[in-house]
Design a protein around this motif. Structure first.
Motif, PDB file in Angstrom:
ATOM      1  N   VAL A 265      -3.879  15.658  -0.049  1.00  0.00           N
ATOM      2  CA  VAL A 265      -4.499  14.420   0.457  1.00  0.00           C
ATOM      3  C   VAL A 265      -5.790  14.114  -0.315  1.00  0.00           C
ATOM      4  CG1 VAL A 265      -5.390  13.217   2.500  1.00  0.00           C
ATOM      5  CG2 VAL A 265      -3.555  14.876   2.745  1.00  0.00           C
ATOM      6  N   SER A 266      -6.591  15.162  -0.580  1.00  0.00           N
ATOM      7  CA  SER A 266      -7.869  14.919  -1.273  1.00  0.00           C
ATOM      8  C   SER A 266      -7.634  14.358  -2.683  1.00  0.00           C
ATOM      9  CB  SER A 266      -8.693  16.202  -1.361  1.00  0.00           C
ATOM     10  OG  SER A 266      -7.937  17.227  -1.971  1.00  0.00           O
ATOM     11  N   GLU A 267      -6.592  14.886  -3.374  1.00  0.00           N
ATOM     12  CA  GLU A 267      -6.268  14.382  -4.722  1.00  0.00           C
ATOM     13  C   GLU A 267      -5.785  12.931  -4.631  1.00  0.00           C
ATOM     14  OE1 GLU A 267      -4.385  18.356  -6.868  1.00  0.00           O
ATOM     15  OE2 GLU A 267      -3.073  17.105  -5.633  1.00  0.00           O
ATOM     16  N   LEU A 268      -4.922  12.680  -3.661  1.00  0.00           N
ATOM     17  CA  LEU A 268      -4.380  11.325  -3.492  1.00  0.00           C
ATOM     18  C   LEU A 268      -5.467  10.331  -3.125  1.00  0.00           C
ATOM     19  CD1 LEU A 268      -1.033  12.142  -1.729  1.00  0.00           C
ATOM     20  CD2 LEU A 268      -1.285  10.704  -3.759  1.00  0.00           C
ATOM     21  N   SER A 269      -6.387  10.773  -2.270  1.00  0.00           N
ATOM     22  CA  SER A 269      -7.502   9.925  -1.849  1.00  0.00           C
ATOM     23  C   SER A 269      -8.306   9.471  -3.067  1.00  0.00           C
ATOM     24  CB  SER A 269      -8.382  10.720  -0.871  1.00  0.00           C
ATOM     25  OG  SER A 269      -9.668  10.204  -0.817  1.00  0.00           O
ATOM     26  N   ARG A 270      -8.558  10.414  -4.006  1.00  0.00           N
ATOM     27  CA  ARG A 270      -9.297  10.057  -5.229  1.00  0.00           C
ATOM     28  C   ARG A 270      -8.466   9.127  -6.115  1.00  0.00           C
ATOM     29  NH1 ARG A 270     -11.508  15.208  -4.847  1.00  0.00           N
ATOM     30  NH2 ARG A 270      -9.823  16.190  -6.021  1.00  0.00           N
ATOM     31  N   ALA A 271      -7.160   9.407  -6.219  1.00  0.00           N
ATOM     32  CA  ALA A 271      -6.303   8.619  -7.119  1.00  0.00           C
ATOM     33  C   ALA A 271      -6.140   7.182  -6.639  1.00  0.00           C
ATOM     34  CB  ALA A 271      -4.934   9.286  -7.255  1.00  0.00           C
TER      35      ALA A 271
ATOM     36  N   ARG B 227     -21.819  15.653   3.640  1.00  0.00           N
ATOM     37  CA  ARG B 227     -21.704  14.196   3.477  1.00  0.00           C
ATOM     38  C   ARG B 227     -21.149  13.918   2.107  1.00  0.00           C
ATOM     39  NH1 ARG B 227     -25.685  10.084   5.895  1.00  0.00           N
ATOM     40  NH2 ARG B 227     -24.525   8.983   4.325  1.00  0.00           N
ATOM     41  N   ARG B 228     -20.081  13.200   2.055  1.00  0.00           N
ATOM     42  CA  ARG B 228     -19.470  12.899   0.755  1.00  0.00           C
ATOM     43  C   ARG B 228     -19.972  11.556   0.260  1.00  0.00           C
ATOM     44  NH1 ARG B 228     -13.429  15.240   0.339  1.00  0.00           N
ATOM     45  NH2 ARG B 228     -13.878  17.319   1.070  1.00  0.00           N
ATOM     46  N   SER B 229     -20.441  11.545  -0.982  1.00  0.00           N
ATOM     47  CA  SER B 229     -21.063  10.318  -1.495  1.00  0.00           C
ATOM     48  C   SER B 229     -20.057   9.182  -1.623  1.00  0.00           C
ATOM     49  CB  SER B 229     -21.701  10.588  -2.856  1.00  0.00           C
ATOM     50  OG  SER B 229     -20.741  11.080  -3.748  1.00  0.00           O
ATOM     51  N   SER B 230     -18.766   9.510  -1.855  1.00  0.00           N
ATOM     52  CA  SER B 230     -17.789   8.439  -2.092  1.00  0.00           C
ATOM     53  C   SER B 230     -17.583   7.578  -0.848  1.00  0.00           C
ATOM     54  CB  SER B 230     -16.462   9.011  -2.558  1.00  0.00           C
ATOM     55  OG  SER B 230     -15.906   9.822  -1.562  1.00  0.00           O
TER      56      SER B 230
ATOM     57  N   MET C 103       0.837  -1.212   0.000  1.00  0.00           N
ATOM     58  CA  MET C 103       0.000   0.000   0.000  1.00  0.00           C
ATOM     59  C   MET C 103       0.869   1.260   0.000  1.00  0.00           C
ATOM     60  SD  MET C 103      -3.274  -0.837   2.444  1.00  0.00           S
ATOM     61  CE  MET C 103      -2.414  -1.433   3.896  1.00  0.00           C
ATOM     62  N   ARG C 104       1.905   1.228   0.830  1.00  0.00           N
ATOM     63  CA  ARG C 104       2.799   2.382   0.902  1.00  0.00           C
ATOM     64  C   ARG C 104       3.463   2.627  -0.452  1.00  0.00           C
ATOM     65  NH1 ARG C 104       8.358   1.160   3.356  1.00  0.00           N
ATOM     66  NH2 ARG C 104       8.533   0.458   1.193  1.00  0.00           N
ATOM     67  N   ASP C 105       3.934   1.546  -1.087  1.00  0.00           N
ATOM     68  CA  ASP C 105       4.626   1.694  -2.373  1.00  0.00           C
ATOM     69  C   ASP C 105       3.677   2.206  -3.466  1.00  0.00           C
ATOM     70  OD1 ASP C 105       6.962   0.969  -1.229  1.00  0.00           O
ATOM     71  OD2 ASP C 105       7.128  -1.019  -2.180  1.00  0.00           O
ATOM     72  N   ILE C 106       2.412   1.736  -3.456  1.00  0.00           N
ATOM     73  CA  ILE C 106       1.445   2.232  -4.454  1.00  0.00           C
ATOM     74  C   ILE C 106       1.217   3.727  -4.239  1.00  0.00           C
ATOM     75  CG2 ILE C 106      -0.997   2.128  -5.185  1.00  0.00           C
ATOM     76  CD1 ILE C 106      -0.814  -0.945  -4.906  1.00  0.00           C
ATOM     77  N   LEU C 107       1.157   4.153  -2.980  1.00  0.00           N
ATOM     78  CA  LEU C 107       1.013   5.582  -2.683  1.00  0.00           C
ATOM     79  C   LEU C 107       2.200   6.364  -3.254  1.00  0.00           C
ATOM     80  CD1 LEU C 107      -0.461   7.874  -0.862  1.00  0.00           C
ATOM     81  CD2 LEU C 107       1.403   7.398   0.738  1.00  0.00           C
TER      82      LEU C 107
ATOM     83  N   CYS D 219      -8.201   5.754  -4.498  1.00  0.00           N
ATOM     84  CA  CYS D 219      -9.550   5.237  -4.207  1.00  0.00           C
ATOM     85  C   CYS D 219      -9.729   4.773  -2.766  1.00  0.00           C
ATOM     86  CB  CYS D 219      -9.923   4.115  -5.176  1.00  0.00           C
ATOM     87  SG  CYS D 219      -9.927   4.656  -6.888  1.00  0.00           S
ATOM     88  N   LEU D 220      -9.186   5.556  -1.842  1.00  0.00           N
ATOM     89  CA  LEU D 220      -9.389   5.275  -0.417  1.00  0.00           C
ATOM     90  C   LEU D 220      -9.983   6.509   0.252  1.00  0.00           C
ATOM     91  CD1 LEU D 220      -6.141   3.405   0.738  1.00  0.00           C
ATOM     92  CD2 LEU D 220      -8.302   2.438  -0.028  1.00  0.00           C
ATOM     93  N   PRO D 221     -10.754   6.324   1.341  1.00  0.00           N
ATOM     94  CA  PRO D 221     -11.277   7.491   2.061  1.00  0.00           C
ATOM     95  C   PRO D 221     -10.124   8.368   2.570  1.00  0.00           C
ATOM     96  CG  PRO D 221     -12.337   5.464   2.814  1.00  0.00           C
ATOM     97  CD  PRO D 221     -11.207   5.054   1.931  1.00  0.00           C
ATOM     98  N   VAL D 222     -10.399   9.655   2.733  1.00  0.00           N
ATOM     99  CA  VAL D 222      -9.364  10.606   3.170  1.00  0.00           C
ATOM    100  C   VAL D 222      -8.671  10.170   4.471  1.00  0.00           C
ATOM    101  CG1 VAL D 222      -8.986  12.972   3.998  1.00  0.00           C
ATOM    102  CG2 VAL D 222     -10.261  12.582   1.884  1.00  0.00           C
ATOM    103  N   PRO D 223      -9.418   9.742   5.521  1.00  0.00           N
ATOM    104  CA  PRO D 223      -8.717   9.368   6.766  1.00  0.00           C
ATOM    105  C   PRO D 223      -7.739   8.204   6.593  1.00  0.00           C
ATOM    106  CG  PRO D 223     -11.087   9.594   7.143  1.00  0.00           C
ATOM    107  CD  PRO D 223     -10.880   9.661   5.669  1.00  0.00           C
ATOM    108  N   VAL D 224      -8.112   7.232   5.756  1.00  0.00           N
ATOM    109  CA  VAL D 224      -7.223   6.072   5.529  1.00  0.00           C
ATOM    110  C   VAL D 224      -6.004   6.517   4.718  1.00  0.00           C
ATOM    111  CG1 VAL D 224      -7.075   3.699   4.652  1.00  0.00           C
ATOM    112  CG2 VAL D 224      -9.250   4.537   5.570  1.00  0.00           C
ATOM    113  N   THR D 225      -6.242   7.393   3.743  1.00  0.00           N
ATOM    114  CA  THR D 225      -5.129   7.936   2.938  1.00  0.00           C
ATOM    115  C   THR D 225      -4.161   8.704   3.851  1.00  0.00           C
ATOM    116  OG1 THR D 225      -6.658   8.155   1.067  1.00  0.00           O
ATOM    117  CG2 THR D 225      -4.575   9.345   0.894  1.00  0.00           C
ATOM    118  N   GLN D 226      -4.724   9.484   4.777  1.00  0.00           N
ATOM    119  CA  GLN D 226      -3.888  10.272   5.702  1.00  0.00           C
ATOM    120  C   GLN D 226      -3.027   9.343   6.567  1.00  0.00           C
ATOM    121  OE1 GLN D 226      -3.842  13.969   5.970  1.00  0.00           O
ATOM    122  NE2 GLN D 226      -1.918  13.258   6.886  1.00  0.00           N
ATOM    123  N   THR D 227      -3.622   8.228   7.015  1.00  0.00           N
ATOM    124  CA  THR D 227      -2.857   7.258   7.825  1.00  0.00           C
ATOM    125  C   THR D 227      -1.656   6.740   7.031  1.00  0.00           C
ATOM    126  OG1 THR D 227      -4.946   6.569   8.804  1.00  0.00           O
ATOM    127  CG2 THR D 227      -3.063   5.151   9.238  1.00  0.00           C
ATOM    128  N   LEU D 228      -1.901   6.462   5.748  1.00  0.00           N
ATOM    129  CA  LEU D 228      -0.836   5.945   4.878  1.00  0.00           C
ATOM    130  C   LEU D 228       0.250   7.012   4.675  1.00  0.00           C
ATOM    131  CD1 LEU D 228      -0.462   3.217   3.528  1.00  0.00           C
ATOM    132  CD2 LEU D 228      -1.751   4.045   1.551  1.00  0.00           C
TER     133      LEU D 228
END
Length: 436
Positions: free
Chosen positions: A43-49, A222-225, A27-31, A51-60
């Motif tokens: 973070v918001s751009e990365l989260s979309r790229a 509320r974000r639909s994603s 996961m780290r390497d894909i990031l 395909c993970l929720p923002v909080p999980v992306t932030q953890t990564l």
């Protein structure tokens, strides 16, 4: 049961890295590869790229920062809600390049095979009940014998395997497509799946028709994603159609040696949908061999695929397989193979009454006035020469021919015995010896 009202349960979005069930290093390497290849920093751009929720992306991101692979840029982006930007450190760039040398895959995080298998169960083709109305609605443009839908309905609802056979030109392909249209609901297709550290891309815009994408408003409360796991794409149930070009190696994983990733074979892309093998008997490999390849999947709802290393693994097999052939089944299969195909449905040409219905319907659609003398000539003079064997394709063929002649001669569309003769001459080639 009406499928429109039975919504498929969406895959829930992961709430933590642990819920991802993927190796942390992967996961780290894909990031890192995604930041490197797509030049993203927010973070918001990365989260979309990925395909993970923002909080999980932030953890990564925090994990990569703790390993000194990422650093904050120290600037806030007012256009992105005052988000902090991030960039690769020198170590991060080196790690991204190293990871790209092992696999070019970046972007959406893959779904682990076991997690994908659970989603396949939730949206199984075998959970579908197709009603007579749905099937009739999808095939309303075809004139079919009454008993055909009675045989076809239970076969489609069982979601198993169907063999359609009979003389050419009677709409086996149109009926296959009608079955696909009758399914009508939406399922979730993973962009990629992971097995044993390998990435297999599944979503294919050529095979999968994505439903309307929900684009998030970053200012919305509320974000639909977050409603479902965006590593999946919501699509119509897929349909894969192959014909004479089908070869057995198309049913194996496709390895891309440059990107060092795999692409799912056709039957895996058709999971949750329909796989139509048209023109069985016209492939290079004998039909018996093609059906033998499907025996385990059809009987056990699982398929076996192999990695480059030779390691074999199981994938879910959840597909309605439709074989369609112009040959009699006894000519191309042994009894054991036939026994494994659950439904055998003969599709004959129309009787005289249905032939006339089709002829009138096509003529009306194409603006060709019907002519009694021409029709009597066709039925009483022409058809007896071929033992009164009618086929569904013939009305379209004959009327198109007459239209072409009228347009060429510059006369209004019309039907005459003479035009019937000219059109008929193009439908069949006379048996004759050509002197060289």
């Amino acid at each position: 049961m009406n499928m429109e009202t039975t919504a498929i349960m969406a895959p829930p979005a992961p709430k933590s890295l642990e819920q991802m069930q993927l190796p942390t290093v992967m996961m780290r390497d894909i990031l890192l590869k995604t930041i490197f290849r797509m030049n993203l920093s927010m973070v918001s751009e990365l989260s979309r790229a990925i395909c993970l929720p923002v909080p999980v992306t932030q953890t990564l991101i925090d994990l990569a920062r703790s390993q000194r692979l990422l650093e904050a840029t120290g600037t806030l982006n007012p256009l992105a809600g005052d988000e902090m930007g991030y960039q690769l450190t020198d170590n991060g760039k080196a790690r991204a390049l190293d990871a790209l040398a092992q696999s070019e895959y970046y972007g959406a995080m893959p779904v682990p095979m076991a997690v994908y298998a659970e989603q396949v169960k939730r949206q199984s083709i075998r959970n579908i009940q197709v009603t007579r109305d749905q099937l009739t609605g999808a095939m309303g443009h075809l004139v079919l014998p009454d008993d055909l839908l009675s045989n076809l309905g239970p076969a489609v609802s069982a979601g198993r395997s169907v063999l359609m056979y009979g003389p050419p030109g009677n709409g086996k392909s149109s009926i296959s497509n009608g079955i696909r249209d009758a399914l009508g609901d939406k399922i979730y297709i993973p962009r990629a799946i992971e097995y044993s550290g390998q990435v297999i891309t599944v979503y294919d815009p050529i095979v999968h028709t994505a439903a309307e994408e929900q684009v998030d408003d970053p200012n919305a409360l509320r974000r639909s994603s977050n409603r479902y796991d965006t590593r999946y794409v919501r699509c119509d149930r897929p349909t894969v159609i192959t014909g004479g070009e089908l070869s057995l190696d198309m049913l194996d994983l496709v390895y891309n040696p440059v990107a060092r990733t795999y692409q799912a074979p056709l039957q895996l892309k058709s999971t949750g949908g329909v796989f139509i093998i048209d023109d069985l008997g016209r492939q290079e490999e004998p039909p018996q061999k093609i059906v033998n390849r499907w025996i385990v999947p059809l009987e056990e709802n699982r398929d076996i695929l192999a990695l480059q290393s030779g390691e074999k693994f199981e994938v879910p097999f959840d597909t309605l397989v439709i074989f369609s052939t112009n040959f009699h089944p006894n000519e191309i299969f042994d009894k054991a193979a036939l026994r494994r195909i659950f439904y055998k449905i003969k599709i004959d040409g129309p009787n005289k009454e249905n032939f006339l219905k089709i002829f009138a319907m096509v003529a009306r659609k194409k603006g060709m006035p019907l002519d009694e003398a021409a029709l009597l000539h066709l039925l009483n003079v022409k058809y007896p020469t071929i033992d009164n064997i009618y086929a569904n394709y013939q009305p379209v063929f004959l009327i198109d021919q007459m239209i072409s002649i009228c347009e060429f001669e510059g006369i209004p569309y019309q039907m005459t015995p003479e035009l019937i003769d000219r059109a008929w001459a193009n439908m069949f080639v006379r048996e004759e010896t050509i002197v060289h």
